[in-house]
Write an enzyme that holds these catalytic residues in place. Sequence first.
Site, PDB file in Angstrom:
ATOM      1  N   CYS A 111      -7.238  13.012   9.716  1.00  0.00           N
ATOM      2  CA  CYS A 111      -7.878  12.262  10.808  1.00  0.00           C
ATOM      3  C   CYS A 111      -7.726  12.940  12.167  1.00  0.00           C
ATOM      4  O   CYS A 111      -8.410  12.564  13.122  1.00  0.00           O
ATOM      5  CB  CYS A 111      -7.330  10.843  10.871  1.00  0.00           C
ATOM      6  SG  CYS A 111      -7.645   9.939   9.356  1.00  0.00           S
ATOM      7  N   HIS A 253      -8.672   7.756  17.711  1.00  0.00           N
ATOM      8  CA  HIS A 253      -9.049   7.694  16.298  1.00  0.00           C
ATOM      9  C   HIS A 253      -9.109   6.237  15.849  1.00  0.00           C
ATOM     10  O   HIS A 253      -8.164   5.473  16.064  1.00  0.00           O
ATOM     11  CB  HIS A 253      -8.026   8.479  15.470  1.00  0.00           C
ATOM     12  CG  HIS A 253      -8.138   8.223  14.002  1.00  0.00           C
ATOM     13  ND1 HIS A 253      -9.341   8.280  13.330  1.00  0.00           N
ATOM     14  CD2 HIS A 253      -7.198   7.896  13.075  1.00  0.00           C
ATOM     15  CE1 HIS A 253      -9.125   7.998  12.059  1.00  0.00           C
ATOM     16  NE2 HIS A 253      -7.850   7.758  11.875  1.00  0.00           N
ATOM     17  N   ASN A 283     -12.793   3.352   9.291  1.00  0.00           N
ATOM     18  CA  ASN A 283     -12.055   4.595   9.557  1.00  0.00           C
ATOM     19  C   ASN A 283     -12.773   5.748   8.856  1.00  0.00           C
ATOM     20  O   ASN A 283     -12.772   5.817   7.623  1.00  0.00           O
ATOM     21  CB  ASN A 283     -10.616   4.447   9.028  1.00  0.00           C
ATOM     22  CG  ASN A 283      -9.766   5.686   9.275  1.00  0.00           C
ATOM     23  OD1 ASN A 283     -10.293   6.780   9.481  1.00  0.00           O
ATOM     24  ND2 ASN A 283      -8.463   5.518   9.229  1.00  0.00           N
TER      25      ASN A 283
HETATM   26  N1  ACO Z   1      -6.629  -7.780   1.256  1.00  0.00           N
HETATM   27  C1  ACO Z   1      -5.660  -8.711   1.149  1.00  0.00           C
HETATM   28  N2  ACO Z   1      -4.353  -8.382   1.111  1.00  0.00           N
HETATM   29  C2  ACO Z   1      -4.042  -7.082   1.213  1.00  0.00           C
HETATM   30  C3  ACO Z   1      -5.016  -6.068   1.332  1.00  0.00           C
HETATM   31  C4  ACO Z   1      -6.350  -6.456   1.355  1.00  0.00           C
HETATM   32  N3  ACO Z   1      -7.364  -5.589   1.462  1.00  0.00           N
HETATM   33  N4  ACO Z   1      -4.383  -4.886   1.410  1.00  0.00           N
HETATM   34  C5  ACO Z   1      -3.077  -5.129   1.355  1.00  0.00           C
HETATM   35  N5  ACO Z   1      -2.864  -6.454   1.220  1.00  0.00           N
HETATM   36  C6  ACO Z   1      -1.590  -7.176   1.120  1.00  0.00           C
HETATM   37  C7  ACO Z   1      -0.452  -6.304   0.661  1.00  0.00           C
HETATM   38  O1  ACO Z   1      -0.404  -6.210  -0.746  1.00  0.00           O
HETATM   39  C8  ACO Z   1       0.742  -7.044   1.239  1.00  0.00           C
HETATM   40  O2  ACO Z   1       1.082  -8.082   0.373  1.00  0.00           O
HETATM   41  P1  ACO Z   1       2.637  -8.463   0.145  1.00  0.00           P
HETATM   42  O3  ACO Z   1       3.158  -8.852   1.505  1.00  0.00           O
HETATM   43  O4  ACO Z   1       2.562  -9.578  -0.837  1.00  0.00           O
HETATM   44  O5  ACO Z   1       3.271  -7.216  -0.376  1.00  0.00           O
HETATM   45  C9  ACO Z   1       0.206  -7.674   2.512  1.00  0.00           C
HETATM   46  O6  ACO Z   1      -1.229  -7.629   2.420  1.00  0.00           O
HETATM   47  C10 ACO Z   1       0.613  -6.925   3.767  1.00  0.00           C
HETATM   48  O7  ACO Z   1       0.435  -5.525   3.525  1.00  0.00           O
HETATM   49  P2  ACO Z   1       0.728  -4.455   4.639  1.00  0.00           P
HETATM   50  O8  ACO Z   1       0.476  -3.103   4.082  1.00  0.00           O
HETATM   51  O9  ACO Z   1       2.061  -4.734   5.258  1.00  0.00           O
HETATM   52  O10 ACO Z   1      -0.401  -4.857   5.670  1.00  0.00           O
HETATM   53  P3  ACO Z   1      -0.601  -4.329   7.116  1.00  0.00           P
HETATM   54  O11 ACO Z   1      -0.696  -5.466   8.037  1.00  0.00           O
HETATM   55  O12 ACO Z   1       0.373  -3.227   7.427  1.00  0.00           O
HETATM   56  O13 ACO Z   1      -2.045  -3.686   7.031  1.00  0.00           O
HETATM   57  C11 ACO Z   1      -2.992  -1.465   6.867  1.00  0.00           C
HETATM   58  C12 ACO Z   1      -2.307  -2.612   6.124  1.00  0.00           C
HETATM   59  C13 ACO Z   1      -4.312  -2.004   7.384  1.00  0.00           C
HETATM   60  C14 ACO Z   1      -3.231  -0.324   5.899  1.00  0.00           C
HETATM   61  C15 ACO Z   1      -2.098  -1.034   8.029  1.00  0.00           C
HETATM   62  O14 ACO Z   1      -0.781  -0.843   7.563  1.00  0.00           O
HETATM   63  C16 ACO Z   1      -2.538   0.246   8.684  1.00  0.00           C
HETATM   64  O15 ACO Z   1      -3.574   0.291   9.315  1.00  0.00           O
HETATM   65  N6  ACO Z   1      -1.707   1.297   8.602  1.00  0.00           N
HETATM   66  C17 ACO Z   1      -1.903   2.559   9.334  1.00  0.00           C
HETATM   67  C18 ACO Z   1      -3.116   3.324   8.894  1.00  0.00           C
HETATM   68  C19 ACO Z   1      -3.183   4.627   9.634  1.00  0.00           C
HETATM   69  O16 ACO Z   1      -3.023   4.710  10.837  1.00  0.00           O
HETATM   70  N7  ACO Z   1      -3.395   5.715   8.891  1.00  0.00           N
HETATM   71  C20 ACO Z   1      -3.401   7.021   9.505  1.00  0.00           C
HETATM   72  C21 ACO Z   1      -4.748   7.476   9.818  1.00  0.00           C
HETATM   73  S1  ACO Z   1      -5.787   7.525   8.401  1.00  0.00           S
HETATM   74  C22 ACO Z   1      -5.667   9.115   7.702  1.00  0.00           C
HETATM   75  O17 ACO Z   1      -4.924   9.921   8.124  1.00  0.00           O
HETATM   76  C23 ACO Z   1      -6.520   9.444   6.553  1.00  0.00           C
END
Ligand code: ACO
Length: 357
Positions: A111, A253, A283
């Site tokens: 990214c 980003h 994204n």
């Molecule tokens: N729908 C419903 N529930 C979901 C989904 C979904 N699509 N995806 C995950 N969950 C659940 C999980 O299983 C988890 O359940 P649990 O608590 O029972 O275990 C719960 O939701 C919370 O999961 P988290 O991963 O803690 O959710 P979070 O609020 O952190 O959101 C996300 C997840 C959106 C991926 C976030 O962590 C994020 O944006 N992370 C950073 C991404 C990023 O910056 N990446 C780098 C750039 S991209 C690249 O380099 C290619």
Amino acid sequence: MRAAVIAGLGGYVPPNLVTNADLTARLDTSDEWIRSRTGIASRHVVSPGTATSDLAVEAGRRALESSGASEADALVLATTTPDHPCPATAPDVAARLGLGPVAALDISAVCSGFLYGLAVSAGLIAAGTAERVLLVGADAFTTIVDPEDRGVAVIFADGAGAVVLRAGEPDEPGAVGPVVLGSDGEHRHLIQVPAGGSRQPSAGVAPAPGDRFFRMRGRETYRHAVDRMTAVSRDALVRAGWQVEDVDRLAAHQANARILGTVADELGVPPERRLSNIEQVGNTAAASVPLLLAQAAAEGELTEGMRVLLTAFGGGLAWGATTVRWPRLGPLTAPDRPGAEVPVPGMRPASSIRSTR
Ligand code: ACO
């Protein structure tokens, strides 16, 4: 020293639109979860047979058009999803754009690829290797996403953005400021496609099917994304001699709306100065920053003279930031305007994510 000056800009997203409702029809998720956790409402996804180069060619063509000239003497393509593991995709894009036998290379910084690409392109210009560089960020990211993995399938999408950079002076509008880059390989496992490279090659023992897909440990990655984009943005402001109050627009980003909000809050950039298109495009990895610029400029959100702070973070881990005083550009095409993206007949479907529209 010669600077790289933005002289053209273009963006492109494939026509196939996937809404949150389309995803909730086949995944254990909800519109409410996707919107509240990521800020995404819809995203554009490639059709079967469409590859990264197809998106890159369309964005590159639009950037050249807006620059008013069809030439460049180097093509730099930032991508996570090259058409093939070998060779690089950039030479194919250059050939299809009619650029002739120019220097062409891919950059792999996930990214952050566009920020890394700006540094490399500025270096080519500063060294006198090139007078005009076409820099494209493009990803058909859904081609490596497991459609059943709700943690990533709702976030990632496809698109391309491009800039034409010409040799110029550091103090003229459009000049790319000092680019600050960084990486942290100790956390490479947070964002990874385990198989298909030399560590776990495709030849010999077949990898587990899931190892061919992109994996992200979202919760841990989140903290790194906020910390790194905030810190590198501050460094880039210092290197440019800007105060945060000088920033008219933050173009970060589009990883997650909550991450963008936290980074902007920590930097002290108020809401009306934050650019965002994650709601409509998700994204798009290496395409994210230039696609955001192209959309914002086409919609009149980015205008001549604005001081813009660019930052990105992603797999590697890798991150970067720079500054640009926005230039006057030729007419721009909206990224969602249909293009000449032509799927190659007989190719394997790129993804099972499909719009039900
Ligand atoms: N729908 C419903 N529930 C979901 C989904 C979904 N699509 N995806 C995950 N969950 C659940 C999980 O299983 C988890 O359940 P649990 O608590 O029972 O275990 C719960 O939701 C919370 O999961 P988290 O991963 O803690 O959710 P979070 O609020 O952190 O959101 C996300 C997840 C959106 C991926 C976030 O962590 C994020 O944006 N992370 C950073 C991404 C990023 O910056 N990446 C780098 C750039 S991209 C690249 O380099 C290619």
